[in-house]
Enzyme design. Structure first.
Site, mmCIF file in Angstrom:
data_model
loop_
_atom_site.group_PDB
_atom_site.id
_atom_site.type_symbol
_atom_site.label_atom_id
_atom_site.label_comp_id
_atom_site.label_asym_id
_atom_site.label_seq_id
_atom_site.Cartn_x
_atom_site.Cartn_y
_atom_site.Cartn_z
ATOM 1 N N ASP A 16 0.870 -1.178 0.000
ATOM 2 C CA ASP A 16 0.000 0.000 0.000
ATOM 3 C C ASP A 16 0.907 1.227 0.000
ATOM 4 O OD1 ASP A 16 -2.258 1.650 0.196
ATOM 5 O OD2 ASP A 16 -2.191 1.623 2.383
ATOM 6 N N GLU A 76 -1.578 -1.446 -4.702
ATOM 7 C CA GLU A 76 -2.837 -0.726 -4.874
ATOM 8 C C GLU A 76 -2.659 0.414 -5.867
ATOM 9 O OE1 GLU A 76 -6.226 -0.035 -1.828
ATOM 10 O OE2 GLU A 76 -4.782 1.596 -1.565
ATOM 11 N N ASP A 148 -2.130 1.098 7.176
ATOM 12 C CA ASP A 148 -1.427 0.853 5.909
ATOM 13 C C ASP A 148 -0.982 -0.606 5.798
ATOM 14 O OD1 ASP A 148 -1.223 3.715 4.829
ATOM 15 O OD2 ASP A 148 -0.459 3.890 6.867
#
Length: 175
Positions: A16, A76, A148
């Site tokens: 992420d 992502e 995260d």
């Protein structure tokens, strides 16, 4: 009776990306089984110039990749918000998140945030709390130290589910 094929576990890292905190999560996927391996985040000091923060993210991810030896990676995708400068900076962190595994010869898949939420929770507009609840169910041993890191585990889970679906489609097609 036909012997069942041996399914080897595949180690997957989810990333992420972020300039302040880049989350990472490592799982193993074996058939329908998900096994928690590790998670955390790379947090470069805020007072560093942008280039040095990007370098710190790269070095941190390289250490994680070296320590955990994943075979596949998932990152992502960046969503575009109203602040164009912030979006561009986040895109730079995302570039590092894709570069680090690629430098280790690891293929990198990309997933939109709503695709991750839909895969893990069942709804594309789920909140962080709903993701945390599902992570506890899917990976009971995981205790992510940050949102995260939790998001990174969700990204890895998404990749595990999508790669399994792709393998099944190929098997049905006879490829």
């Amino acid at each position: 009776m036909k012997a069942q094929p041996i399914r080897a576990a595949v180690r997957i890292i989810g990333i992420d990306p972020g300039l302040r905190r880049t989350g990472w999560g490592v799982i193993e996927s074996e058939g329908n089984r998900l096994i928690y391996v590790g998670c955390g985040s790379v947090e470069p000091p805020d007072d560093l110039p942008l280039a040095n923060r990007l370098l710190a993210i790269h070095e941190g991810l390289a250490k994680v990749l070296n320590d955990f030896q994943p075979l596949e990676a998932a990152v992502e995708q960046t969503f575009v918000n109203k602040d164009g400068v912030a979006t561009l900076k986040l895109g730079q962190a995302r570039g590092i998140a894709m570069l680090a595994p690629a430098m280790f010869g690891i293929s990198v898949a990309e997933y939109a945030p709503n695709q991750v939420k839909k895969t893990v929770v069942g709804a594309g507009h789920a909140d962080k709390g709903q993701i945390a609840v599902m992570l506890k169910i899917l990976l009971p041993k995981a205790e992510p130290p940050s949102a995260d890191a939790a998001d990174a585990l969700a990204i890895a889970i998404t990749h595990a589910h999508h790669r399994q679906g792709q393998a099944l489609r190929m098997k049905v097609a006879g490829l």
